[in-house]
Design an enzyme around this catalytic site. Structure first.
Site, short mmCIF file in Angstrom:
data_model
loop_
_atom_site.label_atom_id
_atom_site.label_comp_id
_atom_site.label_asym_id
_atom_site.label_seq_id
_atom_site.Cartn_x
_atom_site.Cartn_y
_atom_site.Cartn_z
N GLY A 32 -69.21 2.73 116.20
CA GLY A 32 -70.07 1.98 115.66
C GLY A 32 -68.71 0.60 115.64
O GLY A 32 -69.53 -0.54 115.36
N ARG A 81 -59.47 9.16 125.00
CA ARG A 81 -59.53 8.49 123.76
C ARG A 81 -57.34 8.73 123.43
O ARG A 81 -57.10 7.07 123.13
CB ARG A 81 -59.29 8.91 122.81
CG ARG A 81 -61.64 8.63 122.58
CD ARG A 81 -61.29 8.53 120.86
NE ARG A 81 -63.52 8.66 121.17
CZ ARG A 81 -63.34 8.22 119.93
NH1 ARG A 81 -62.77 7.90 118.87
NH2 ARG A 81 -64.67 7.37 120.20
N LYS A 103 -83.83 4.17 117.65
CA LYS A 103 -84.62 3.67 116.33
C LYS A 103 -84.37 1.70 116.20
O LYS A 103 -82.78 1.97 116.63
CB LYS A 103 -84.00 4.05 114.86
CG LYS A 103 -84.18 4.80 114.94
CD LYS A 103 -83.40 5.74 113.70
CE LYS A 103 -84.24 7.53 113.35
NZ LYS A 103 -83.93 7.68 112.21
N GLY A 141 -71.35 6.20 121.31
CA GLY A 141 -71.20 7.07 121.29
C GLY A 141 -72.57 7.70 122.88
O GLY A 141 -72.31 8.36 123.82
P1 ADP Z 1 -75.61 4.75 120.97
O1 ADP Z 1 -75.34 5.94 120.49
O2 ADP Z 1 -75.18 5.20 122.88
O3 ADP Z 1 -75.93 3.69 120.45
P2 ADP Z 1 -78.27 5.82 119.77
O4 ADP Z 1 -77.65 6.46 119.03
O5 ADP Z 1 -78.84 5.13 119.77
O6 ADP Z 1 -76.98 5.42 121.43
O7 ADP Z 1 -79.26 6.70 120.90
C1 ADP Z 1 -79.52 7.80 121.21
C2 ADP Z 1 -80.32 8.61 121.27
O8 ADP Z 1 -81.73 7.85 122.02
C3 ADP Z 1 -80.42 10.00 122.70
O9 ADP Z 1 -79.99 11.39 121.81
C4 ADP Z 1 -81.55 9.77 122.49
O10 ADP Z 1 -82.11 11.04 123.20
C5 ADP Z 1 -82.53 8.74 121.89
N1 ADP Z 1 -83.71 8.62 123.06
C6 ADP Z 1 -83.98 7.73 123.92
N2 ADP Z 1 -84.97 7.47 124.03
C7 ADP Z 1 -85.76 7.79 123.12
C8 ADP Z 1 -87.67 8.58 123.31
N3 ADP Z 1 -88.29 7.94 124.31
N4 ADP Z 1 -87.73 9.14 121.78
C9 ADP Z 1 -87.22 9.40 121.23
N5 ADP Z 1 -85.45 9.36 121.93
C10 ADP Z 1 -84.75 8.90 122.36
#
Ligand code: ADP
Ligand code: MG
Length: 398
Positions: free
Chosen positions: A379, A37, A199, A356
């Site tokens: 974000g 960063r 989600k 992230g």
């Molecule tokens: P980013 O921060 O890159 O936008 P997210 O926060 O949306 O990504 O997603 C990351 C999380 O999703 C991780 O903590 C990971 O453990 C979770 N994850 C991935 N696959 C699954 C799964 N099959 N069931 C539950 N959680 C999951």
């Protein structure tokens, strides 16, 4: 959209306030665990200093909630700034507004660099308060925003201040936007997106926007379970969002009607619980039993996704395909990330990733260096991809 760039502005002898993002990750020993960063801002800061500006660096750090919190003082990063910017000495100012700060900045020699205190020590920052914005503007002659990662926030140091000072985009900000525009607007088809994470609800708008633009849309992670449930498939005891089934159905229908190829898991790595060392195995989706939890996509699915990557010219990636924090549920993410890196290196693919956890997952795979661009902005990256106008960007355009 044309950003006002700082390159051609005469900054000699002027106090230039640069909004950075020094919200660096800290490890358990209290040390900075990753300086990327900080490094991102080096081109802007050294360019300004070399042109004789008096450079005032401003950032937030943590969430002090509008009050002074000594534990969240930003002064500790000055040593790392000295290393990265090869500056002889960084002037540390224990405030970010006020007469003293203004005096110190004015008295600096041309080319000197100062670090202001955590801007979130003031309530006015997150409220985008106009008096506070004015106070920030008061200590400088020119404003530069170099932090794409904060541009989705309508805060005083990102938005309000631009009303009171000539305002420009820094080099890192401009570069990040160019990379994102390349991937979404000027990109070569076929385009593919890989969207994972936990989600659907947090990425609904993103999915809706991408369905319209992508040839291939691979959905993995926990959110894939919601789509599988929407198709009436058995997902055992996997996590999913019941109240998102309707949304998932409508995305699937929309994709069908506009010829977007949605790739959902056909097999999965499952376990009875989520913990380190748990016994896991790969099963076809139809063989999932009640106690199984889907924690990663399986090899057959990886093959489907990899084929799509190989047949794409542009790739966008947000969200891990599995629970990458706990091996072996990082395997599908790592494998697809390495395929992406390989295709990118071979010259046939432009690949951009962000988010992230995504950055952490790609680092874990040792693949981030092979992508065309990896955004550290969580974000802001997502809101940009959703097609939203970011408040911090609008104010820097003509
Ligand atoms: P980013 O921060 O890159 O936008 P997210 O926060 O949306 O990504 O997603 C990351 C999380 O999703 C991780 O903590 C990971 O453990 C979770 N994850 C991935 N696959 C699954 C799964 N099959 N069931 C539950 N959680 C999951
Ligand atoms: Mg996340």
């Amino acid at each position: 959209m044309k950003l006002k760039a700082i390159e051609d502005v005469d900054v000699s002898g002027k106090v230039v306030l640069v909004r950075c993002d020094f919200n660096v990750p800290i490890n358990e020993e209290g040390e900075i665990s990753d300086i990327s960063r900080i490094e991102r801002h080096a081109p802007t800061i050294t360019t300004l200093a070399n042109k004789g500006a008096k450079v005032a660096l401003l950032s937030h750090f943590g969430r002090p909630a509008g009050k002074v919190d000594e534990d969240l003082s930003i002064a500790f990063i000055s040593e790392r700034l000295t290393e990265v910017f090869k500056a002889p000495e960084i002037v540390i100012i224990p405030d970010c507004i006020g007469d003293i700060a203004k005096q110190v900045l004015t008295d600096m020699t041309d080319g000197q660099i100062a670090l202001l205190e955590n801007v979130r020590f003031y309530e006015g920052e997150e409220n985008n308060d106009s008096d506070f914005s004015k106070s920030l503007a008061d200590i400088a002659d020119i404003y530069v925003n170099d932090a794409f990662s904060v541009c989705h926030r309508k805060h005083a140091s990102v938005h309000g201040i631009t009303k009171y000072l000539p305002s420009y985009a820094g080099l890192a900000l401009k570069f990040e936007i160019e990379m994102l525009e390349n991937v979404l607007k000027n990109s070569e088809p076929p385009m593919m997106a890989i969207i994972g994470g936990s989600k659907v609800s947090t990425k609904l708008r993103l999915l809706e926007n991408l369905v319209e633009k992508m040839k291939f849309l691979a959905i993995g992670g926990g959110m894939a379970n919601t789509f599988l449930a929407a198709q009436g498939k058995n997902i055992g005891s996997s996590f999913y969002e019941k109240n998102m089934i309707g949304e998932a159905k409508s995305i699937l229908e929309k994709a069908k009607s506009i010829n977007c190829d949605i790739i959902l898991p056909i097999d999965a790595v499952v376990a009875d619980k989520l913990e380190f060392g748990v016994e896991s195995f790969t099963v076809d989706l139809k063989d999932i039993i009640k106690k199984n939890m889907i924690l990663d996509v399986g090899e057959k699915t990886v093959e489907l996704i990899s084929n799509a990557i190989i047949n794409s010219k542009t790739l966008l990636w947000n969200g891990p395909l599995g629970v990458f924090e706990i091996p072996p549920f990082d395997q599908a993410t790592s494998s697809c990330a390495l395929t992406t890196a390989m295709m990118t290196r071979a010259g046939g693919l432009v690949s951009v990733a962000g988010g992230g956890d995504t950055v952490a997952a790609l680092n874990n795979a040792g693949a981030s260096g092979g992508f065309s661009y990896v955004s550290v902005a969580g974000g802001a990256f997502l809101e940009w991809l959703e097609g939203k106008t970011l408040p911090g960007i609008v104010v820097l355009t003509d």
